[in-house]
Design a protein around this motif. Structure first.
Motif, short mmCIF file in Angstrom:
data_model
loop_
_atom_site.label_atom_id
_atom_site.label_comp_id
_atom_site.label_asym_id
_atom_site.label_seq_id
_atom_site.Cartn_x
_atom_site.Cartn_y
_atom_site.Cartn_z
N SER A 79 0.79 -1.12 -0.03
CA SER A 79 0.13 0.06 0.27
C SER A 79 0.86 1.39 -0.07
N VAL A 83 1.34 4.03 -2.98
CA VAL A 83 1.15 5.61 -2.80
C VAL A 83 2.24 6.45 -3.09
N ILE A 87 1.06 8.14 -6.71
CA ILE A 87 0.45 9.34 -6.25
C ILE A 87 1.66 10.30 -5.82
N PHE A 92 -2.07 11.92 -0.25
CA PHE A 92 -2.75 10.65 0.01
C PHE A 92 -3.25 10.60 1.61
N HIS A 94 -6.81 9.17 4.08
CA HIS A 94 -7.64 8.25 4.32
C HIS A 94 -8.61 8.42 5.74
N ASN A 114 -8.59 9.50 -5.76
CA ASN A 114 -9.14 8.69 -4.82
C ASN A 114 -10.34 7.87 -5.14
N SER A 117 -7.71 5.14 -6.10
CA SER A 117 -6.76 4.62 -5.09
C SER A 117 -7.21 4.17 -3.80
N THR A 121 -5.66 0.60 -2.30
CA THR A 121 -4.93 0.44 -1.31
C THR A 121 -5.70 -0.30 -0.02
N ASN A 348 -4.33 1.52 4.34
CA ASN A 348 -5.64 2.18 4.32
C ASN A 348 -6.66 1.62 4.76
#
Length: 598
Positions: A79, A83, A87, A92, A94, A114, A117, A121, A348
C-alpha cells in the motif's frame, strides 16, 4: 482531442441549464453517482475478499498461522509503495476526516485519484490481514465520485457538496447493503445543515448503490434471527451502554496518543516495519484480528461462542466459559490497538468496521459473562448486535447512523428500542468528555470544522485569509524621503503607507497625517528623515495561515480596523480590514441560506 471534449461538455451544460432545472438535474446526477458508487463498493468488497481467500486457501500446512505473521506487513508495504509510486502529486489521506475537511475548507473538492486509489490500497491492506474496515475507504471513494461528477458538469459549491454526500452515502449503502443508514450517515456526519429536498438525491443514490452492489456481490454481512427483546433486560442494556461509553473515550484518547507517537517516525518504511511486525504478532496471538473481523461476529450470532478461541494457542481451553470471556475482553483492546496501528502505518482503512467488531465483542462478553453467573439469562446474540450500535454511536458521534445501520445489516428491527437506548447513552457519555468525535477533533482544534453550534465561528472558519487581502496600498521604500514621493502621497486614496524593503520584507507603516505634515512644512525635521526612520510598528501583525477567529480576536482586543499581513518569512503580503471580513461574512451567510433553500 481534450479541447473538443471540453467544448462538447460546455455545449451540453448550456443546453441542460436551459432545458432541465438544477433540482431535476441533481436527481439525474445522483442516480449516476449511485450507480458508480454501488459498482465501486462491490468492487472493493469482491477484491478484498478475493485477496484474503486466495492467501488463506493457498496455505494449507499446520504452520499456516505462523505464515500469517508476514501477510499484514506485506499488505501495508504494498500500500505504501503504491502511494509513493503512483500518487506523487498531492497528499494521500484516508478516513472520514479528510472528507469533512474538503467540505469545510476545500469547496468540496476531492482529487480524482481517490476514486480508485482508495479501493486499491484498502483492498491490499485489509485483504492481506490489516485490521481495519473498508467502510471509510469506500465512503472516500464515493465522495470523490460525487465531487468530481459535480465538477465535471460545472455545478456550484452547494450542488457539489450535495453530490459529494450522495457519493459517500452510496459507498456506505453499497458496502453494507443499507440505503437508509447510508443516507443518515451523509446527513449526520457530512451535511452540517440540510432541508427536506436534499433527501431526494440521497435516497436515489443510496437506493441505486444498494441495488447495484447487491446484484454484483450479494453475500450479506450478517445473519441474525431474533424475535424480540425482553423488558427485564433493559437495565442490562443500559449497563452495557455505560461500559462501551467509557471504552469509546479510551479509544478516542488512544487514537490521539498513537497518532502523536507515529508522527515522530518520519521514515515511511520504518513505520511499515514497526507496524507490520507488531500487527503480525497481535494477529498470531488473536487470530480474529485478521482483516475486517466480521466472521467472528457471525460465529457469535450463530451461537458458536467457543470459536472465538479457534486457531489461537488457547483453543484447547474453549470449553472454559470464563476463559472465553477473558480472551474476548483482551481481544477488544487488542483490536483497538491493531486497527490504529494499521491506519497509522500507511495502510488504508477506517475505524468504522473495527468499531462494530469491538462493540459486538463487548456485547458478547458482557451477556455471556452475566449468563455464566447463573443470575440471569440474557440473549447473547441480541446483546452482541446492540453492542455494535453502542460502539459506533459513541466513537463516531453518530447515534442515528448506528441505530439504522445495525437494524439493516442484521435484520434486527425488533431490537429498535434497545438500539435507541444504547446509542443515545454511549453518545452522551462520550460527548460529555469528548466534545468532538475522532473524525472532527483534529479539525476542531485547527479551526477547520464546519459546525452550526457556533454560527460566527463556523463562518469565520470558512474564510481564507489570502482571499481577503487588500493590496492597493502605496508602498514606500526605506531609503526614500517624503519629498521623493510627494505626488504618490497626495493622490493616494489610502491613509496608510507600508514601508517595505526591496526584498519584500515588511519594516513598518506610516500614516498619511504624518507625511502630509512633513510635506506642508509643519514638521521640518521629517524632511531629513528616511522612510525607515519615519516608520512605526503596527499594533499587531497577522501572519498568513492564521485562523480567522484568532484574527478577529486580535482586532477586537486592540480595537483596530486594519492590520498588515506578512508570510512566515516576514514578507509583506497586504492588509486585512474588518470591512473585507464583514463583506465576506455576509456573502457566506447568503450562500448558506441559498443552500438551505434548495
Amino acid at each position: 482531442m481534450i479541447g473538443r471534449l471540453y467544448l462538447q461538455l460546455e455545449l451540453f451544460n448550456r443546453w441542460r441549464t436551459k432545458k432541465i432545472s438544477n433540482k431535476n438535474f441533481l436527481v439525474i446526477v445522483a442516480l449516476l453517482v449511485g450507480l458508480i458508487g454501488g459498482f465501486a463498493a462491490a468492487t472493493l468488497k469482491g477484491l478484498t475478499h478475493w485477496i484474503a481467500a486466495s492467501l488463506q486457501n493457498e496455505v494449507q500446512s499446520q504452520y499456516k498461522y505462523y505464515i500469517y505473521l508476514l501477510f499484514p506487513l506485506i499488505g501495508i508495504l504494498l500500500s505504501v509503495i503504491y502511494v509513493r509510486r503512483f500518487i506523487k502529486k498531492g497528499k494521500f489521506e484516508h478516513g472520514i476526516t479528510p472528507i469533512i475537511y474538503s467540505i469545510s475548507r476545500k469547496s468540496s473538492r476531492i482529487e480524482p485519484h481517490n476514486i480508485y486509489s482508495q479501493i486499491i490500497t484498502s483492498a491490499i491492506t485489509v485483504g492481506f490481514g490489516g485490521s481495519a474496515g473498508l467502510e471509510a475507504p469506500i465512503a472516500y471513494s464515493g465522495a470523490a465520485i460525487g465531487s468530481n461528477t459535480g465538477r465535471f458538469f460545472g455545478l456550484n459549491y452547494k450542488e457539489i457538496t450535495l453530490l459529494l454526500a450522495c457519493g459517500a452515502a452510496a459507498g456506505i449503502s453499497g458496502a453494507f447493503n443499507s440505503p437508509v443508514a447510508g443516507m443518515i450517515f451523509a446527513i449526520e456526519i457530512l451535511l452540517p445543515e440540510f432541508s427536506i429536498p436534499v433527501f431526494i438525491p440521497l435516497l436515489i443514490s443510496t437506493a441505486t448503490a444498494a441495488a447495484v452492489s447487491r446484484s454484483l456481490y450479494s453475500e450479506p454481512l450478517f445473519h441474525l434471527v431474533t424475535d424480540d427483546w425482553e423488558f427485564h433486560a433493559l437495565i442490562y442494556y443500559f449497563g452495557l451502554a455505560t461500559i462501551i461509553g467509557g471504552f469509546s473515550i479510551y479509544f478516542a484518547r488512544l487514537t490521539t496518543w498513537l497518532k502523536n507517537l507515529y508522527s515522530k517516525i518520519t521514515n515511511p518504511y520504518r513505520k511499515v516495519w514497526v507496524s507490520g511486525i507488531s500487527l503480525g504478532i497481535l494477529i498470531f496471538l488473536f487470530p480474529s484480528l485478521y482483516g475486517e473481523g466480521y466472521i467472528t461476529i457471525q460465529k457469535i450470532l450463530d451461537g458458536s461462542h467457543q470459536d472465538i478461541l479457534s486457531n489461537s494457542m488457547f483453543s484447547r481451553y474453549s470449553d472454559i466459559g470464563w476463559l472465553v470471556v477473558a480472551f474476548t475482553i483482551v481481544t477488544v483492546f487488542a483490536k483497538s490497538l491493531a486497527a490504529l496501528v494499521t491506519l497509522n502505518s500507511g495502510g488504508n482503512g477506517g475505524v468504522f468496521g473495527p468499531s462494530l467488531i469491538m462493540g459486538g465483542l463487548m456485547g458478547f462478553a458482557f451477556s455471556y459473562g452475566m449468563n455464566l453467573t447463573g443470575l440471569v439469562d440474557l440473549n447473547v446474540a441480541n446483546f452482541t448486535v446492540v453492542g455494535m450500535a453502542a460502539a459506533l454511536s459513541g466513537i463516531m458521534h453518530a447515534p442515528l447512523t448506528a441505530i439504522f445501520l445495525i437494524a439493516e445489516i442484521t435484520g434486527g428491527y425488533a431490537l429498535m428500542v434497545p438500539l435507541m437506548l444504547v446509542a443515545a447513552t454511549t453518545y452522551f457519555i462520550n460527548r460529555a468528555v469528548q466534545k468532538h468525535s475522532i473524525y472532527t477533533k483534529v479539525l476542531a482544534e485547527q479551526g477547520d470544522l464546519l459546525t452550526y453550534e457556533d454560527k460566527d465561528r463556523t463562518v469565520l472558519s470558512m474564510m481564507k485569509l489570502r482571499h481577503l487581502l487588500e493590496n492597493n496600498f502605496t508602498i514606500m521604500r526605506p531609503d526614500e524621503f517624503a519629498k521623493d514621493r510627494n505626488h504618490d502621497i497626495i493622490h493616494s486614496k489610502r491613509n496608510i503607507f507600508p514601508v517595505v524593503d526591496y526584498d519584500g520584507t515588511f519594516i513598518g507603516l506610516i500614516y498619511s497625517e504624518r507625511l502630509l505634515e512633513i510635506l506642508l512644512g509643519e514638521n521640518l525635521d521629517g524632511l531629513k528623515m528616511k522612510m525607515s526612520e519615519l516608520a512605526q510598528q503596527p499594533i499587531d501583525i497577522i501572519e498568513m495561515g492564521t485562523n480567522m477567529e484568532v484574527v478577529m480576536q486580535k482586532m477586537k482586543k486592540e480595537d483596530v480596523w486594519m492590520l498588515p499581513v506578512i508570510d512566515e518569512k516576514g514578507k509583506y503580503k497586504g492588509f486585512l480590514s474588518k470591512s473585507a471580513v464583514f463583506n465576506k461574512y455576509r456573502a457566506l451567510l447568503m450562500r448558506q441560506a441559498a443552500y438551505l433553500e434548495q
